[in-house]
Scaffold this motif. Structure first.
Motif, mmCIF file in Angstrom:
data_model
loop_
_atom_site.group_PDB
_atom_site.id
_atom_site.type_symbol
_atom_site.label_atom_id
_atom_site.label_comp_id
_atom_site.label_asym_id
_atom_site.label_seq_id
_atom_site.Cartn_x
_atom_site.Cartn_y
_atom_site.Cartn_z
ATOM 1 N N LYS A 17 -33.893 74.426 -32.111
ATOM 2 C CA LYS A 17 -33.802 74.303 -30.652
ATOM 3 C C LYS A 17 -35.120 73.788 -30.079
ATOM 4 C CE LYS A 17 -30.351 77.925 -29.803
ATOM 5 N NZ LYS A 17 -30.128 79.268 -29.178
ATOM 6 N N ARG A 18 -36.225 74.307 -30.606
ATOM 7 C CA ARG A 18 -37.539 73.886 -30.114
ATOM 8 C C ARG A 18 -37.756 72.396 -30.354
ATOM 9 N NH1 ARG A 18 -42.908 75.250 -33.331
ATOM 10 N NH2 ARG A 18 -41.955 73.548 -34.503
ATOM 11 N N ASP A 19 -37.361 71.920 -31.556
ATOM 12 C CA ASP A 19 -37.523 70.504 -31.869
ATOM 13 C C ASP A 19 -36.667 69.632 -30.963
ATOM 14 O OD1 ASP A 19 -39.323 71.058 -33.826
ATOM 15 O OD2 ASP A 19 -37.960 70.754 -35.517
ATOM 16 N N LEU A 20 -35.448 70.067 -30.707
ATOM 17 C CA LEU A 20 -34.547 69.289 -29.862
ATOM 18 C C LEU A 20 -35.047 69.232 -28.421
ATOM 19 C CD1 LEU A 20 -31.061 70.497 -31.159
ATOM 20 C CD2 LEU A 20 -31.957 68.160 -31.283
ATOM 21 N N PRO A 70 -26.375 56.374 -38.410
ATOM 22 C CA PRO A 70 -26.780 57.251 -39.516
ATOM 23 C C PRO A 70 -28.112 56.854 -40.131
ATOM 24 C CG PRO A 70 -24.883 55.899 -40.149
ATOM 25 C CD PRO A 70 -25.056 55.747 -38.680
ATOM 26 N N TRP A 71 -28.428 55.557 -40.127
ATOM 27 C CA TRP A 71 -29.711 55.139 -40.676
ATOM 28 C C TRP A 71 -30.867 55.692 -39.852
ATOM 29 C CZ3 TRP A 71 -33.005 53.951 -44.150
ATOM 30 C CH2 TRP A 71 -34.248 53.418 -43.789
ATOM 31 N N LEU A 72 -30.721 55.746 -38.543
ATOM 32 C CA LEU A 72 -31.792 56.254 -37.693
ATOM 33 C C LEU A 72 -32.151 57.696 -38.031
ATOM 34 C CD1 LEU A 72 -30.858 54.712 -34.214
ATOM 35 C CD2 LEU A 72 -32.714 54.042 -35.755
ATOM 36 N N MET A 73 -31.152 58.475 -38.456
ATOM 37 C CA MET A 73 -31.443 59.842 -38.876
ATOM 38 C C MET A 73 -32.285 59.847 -40.150
ATOM 39 S SD MET A 73 -28.938 62.890 -40.206
ATOM 40 C CE MET A 73 -29.658 64.229 -41.172
ATOM 41 N N ILE A 74 -31.882 59.039 -41.133
ATOM 42 C CA ILE A 74 -32.635 58.953 -42.385
ATOM 43 C C ILE A 74 -34.068 58.504 -42.117
ATOM 44 C CG2 ILE A 74 -32.835 57.748 -44.594
ATOM 45 C CD1 ILE A 74 -30.561 59.674 -44.652
ATOM 46 N N SER A 75 -34.202 57.485 -41.276
ATOM 47 C CA SER A 75 -35.523 56.952 -40.946
ATOM 48 C C SER A 75 -36.396 58.007 -40.268
ATOM 49 C CB SER A 75 -35.370 55.729 -40.037
ATOM 50 O OG SER A 75 -36.627 55.219 -39.670
ATOM 51 N N SER A 76 -35.808 58.776 -39.353
ATOM 52 C CA SER A 76 -36.559 59.835 -38.661
ATOM 53 C C SER A 76 -37.020 60.911 -39.634
ATOM 54 C CB SER A 76 -35.694 60.457 -37.557
ATOM 55 O OG SER A 76 -35.407 59.524 -36.555
ATOM 56 N N CYS A 77 -36.163 61.251 -40.586
ATOM 57 C CA CYS A 77 -36.520 62.283 -41.560
ATOM 58 C C CYS A 77 -37.618 61.805 -42.500
ATOM 59 C CB CYS A 77 -35.286 62.697 -42.358
ATOM 60 S SG CYS A 77 -34.083 63.663 -41.407
ATOM 61 N N LEU A 78 -37.664 60.496 -42.757
ATOM 62 C CA LEU A 78 -38.722 59.948 -43.603
ATOM 63 C C LEU A 78 -40.060 59.895 -42.861
ATOM 64 C CD1 LEU A 78 -36.986 56.974 -45.470
ATOM 65 C CD2 LEU A 78 -38.002 58.998 -46.522
ATOM 66 N N THR A 79 -40.047 59.274 -41.694
ATOM 67 C CA THR A 79 -41.303 59.023 -40.984
ATOM 68 C C THR A 79 -41.814 60.229 -40.210
ATOM 69 O OG1 THR A 79 -40.058 58.120 -39.108
ATOM 70 C CG2 THR A 79 -40.810 56.568 -40.773
ATOM 71 N N SER A 108 -32.216 69.635 -39.374
ATOM 72 C CA SER A 108 -31.088 70.100 -38.555
ATOM 73 C C SER A 108 -31.157 69.517 -37.146
ATOM 74 C CB SER A 108 -31.076 71.633 -38.487
ATOM 75 O OG SER A 108 -30.865 72.200 -39.775
ATOM 76 N N ALA A 109 -32.368 69.435 -36.596
ATOM 77 C CA ALA A 109 -32.533 68.857 -35.255
ATOM 78 C C ALA A 109 -32.162 67.373 -35.264
ATOM 79 C CB ALA A 109 -33.970 69.042 -34.777
ATOM 80 N N ASN A 113 -28.996 65.512 -33.349
ATOM 81 C CA ASN A 113 -29.257 64.325 -32.536
ATOM 82 C C ASN A 113 -28.351 63.169 -32.966
ATOM 83 O OD1 ASN A 113 -31.213 63.157 -30.464
ATOM 84 N ND2 ASN A 113 -31.418 61.687 -32.129
ATOM 85 N N MET A 114 -28.133 63.029 -34.292
ATOM 86 C CA MET A 114 -27.250 61.979 -34.787
ATOM 87 C C MET A 114 -25.810 62.219 -34.343
ATOM 88 S SD MET A 114 -26.280 60.855 -38.695
ATOM 89 C CE MET A 114 -25.181 62.263 -38.914
ATOM 90 N N LEU A 115 -25.366 63.475 -34.406
ATOM 91 C CA LEU A 115 -24.003 63.787 -33.975
ATOM 92 C C LEU A 115 -23.807 63.445 -32.506
ATOM 93 C CD1 LEU A 115 -23.335 67.196 -35.792
ATOM 94 C CD2 LEU A 115 -22.668 64.897 -36.503
ATOM 95 N N LEU A 116 -24.834 63.691 -31.688
ATOM 96 C CA LEU A 116 -24.758 63.313 -30.277
ATOM 97 C C LEU A 116 -24.650 61.796 -30.126
ATOM 98 C CD1 LEU A 116 -27.440 65.706 -28.724
ATOM 99 C CD2 LEU A 116 -24.968 65.842 -28.414
ATOM 100 N N SER A 117 -25.380 61.078 -30.976
ATOM 101 C CA SER A 117 -25.345 59.617 -30.913
ATOM 102 C C SER A 117 -23.977 59.075 -31.275
ATOM 103 C CB SER A 117 -26.409 59.021 -31.851
ATOM 104 O OG SER A 117 -27.711 59.410 -31.451
#
Length: 255
Positions: A17-20, A70-79, A108-109, A113-117
């Motif tokens: 929740k804090r991250d979101l 879905p790629w944006l989620m992977i990219s966010s988790c990497l960077t 999880s955050a 965010n991806m599910l919202l997208s």
């Protein structure tokens, strides 16, 4: 280990929740940026590949969008995920908790965010007249596979980054390489046949292909692709957990 993580599930929820909330804190548009970011990228790539470098892919904007989100989620988790441990040094030094909580909360955050997208994905599919079919229900196992994959990568790189801070810059370049090495702005069918086996080694490719099968081709993803994608993601998760458990013993000293 799993029991201990489960015992701290309330902390995971709180950090998620804090991250979101913190991601868009003091932002005028707030969570709307979850929709705006992918739409801006969609507009840029569509302009590039429809106007500047025309492509023959039908409904290119749909083909791109269902892979881009879905790629944006992977990219966010990497960077960003690589710093989810190193950026919490005060918390790590002051209190005890299973350190795996930090990567789990971060991923999880990003996942939420991806599910919202995906709301925008459905809107674009409907508004463009392209539509979608009942096979969209098959989305559930695919998003779970992506979550497992993202968590494994985040566990691995967040642990390594504590000891090797240059990893953050390296992952920025790696993310760019992976984007063009995965069928995101093009389809797998455009890859020469002899190179496709190498593409399929990349677990990100299997995830993207599954999303595109469901939304773009409106067909059931190949069973073998789902099973192999799940196995590859589990392997990545196991490697990430093993490395994280081995390195987290000295996090406090390194930070």
């Amino acid at each position: 280990m799993f029991k201990e993580i489960y015992d701290y599930r309330t902390m995971i929820v709180s950090l998620t929740k804090r991250d979101l909330i913190g991601r868009y804190k003091r932002s005028v548009l707030g969570f709307l940026w979850s929709f705006i970011d992918p739409l801006i990228q969609l507009a840029v790539y569509t302009f590039l590949f429809k106007i500047i470098l025309p492509t023959n892919i039908p409904f290119f904007h749909i083909c791109l969008f269902v892979a881009l989100v879905p790629w944006l989620m992977i990219s966010s988790c990497l960077t960003g995920g690589c710093m989810c441990v190193a950026g919490q040094q005060d918390m790590i030094k002051k209190i005890y908790f299973p350190r795996e909580v930090l990567p789990i909360a971060f991923v999880s955050a990003q996942f939420i965010n991806m599910l919202l997208s995906f709301i925008i994905v459905f809107v674009v599919l409907g508004a463009s007249g392209y539509g979608f079919c009942g096979k969209a229900l098959l989305l559930f196992p695919v998003v779970i596979i992506e979550y497992i994959l993202a968590l494994g990568m985040t566990l691995f790189f967040s642990a390594v980054t504590v000891y090797f801070r240059d990893m953050q810059q390296i992952l920025g370049a790696l993310s760019l390489i992976l984007m063009y090495a995965s069928p995101i702005i093009y389809t797998l069918e455009l890859v020469p046949e002899k190179y496709r086996p190498f593409y399929m080694i990349n677990p990100i490719t299997r995830v993207i292909v599954a999303y595109r099968d469901i939304f773009y081709y409106k067909q059931v993803p190949e069973f073998s692709n789902i099973i192999l994608g799940l196995l590859e993601s589990i392997i990545v998760l196991i490697i990430g957990l093993v490395v994280f458990r081995k390195l987290n013993k000295h996090f406090a000293e390194e930070l």
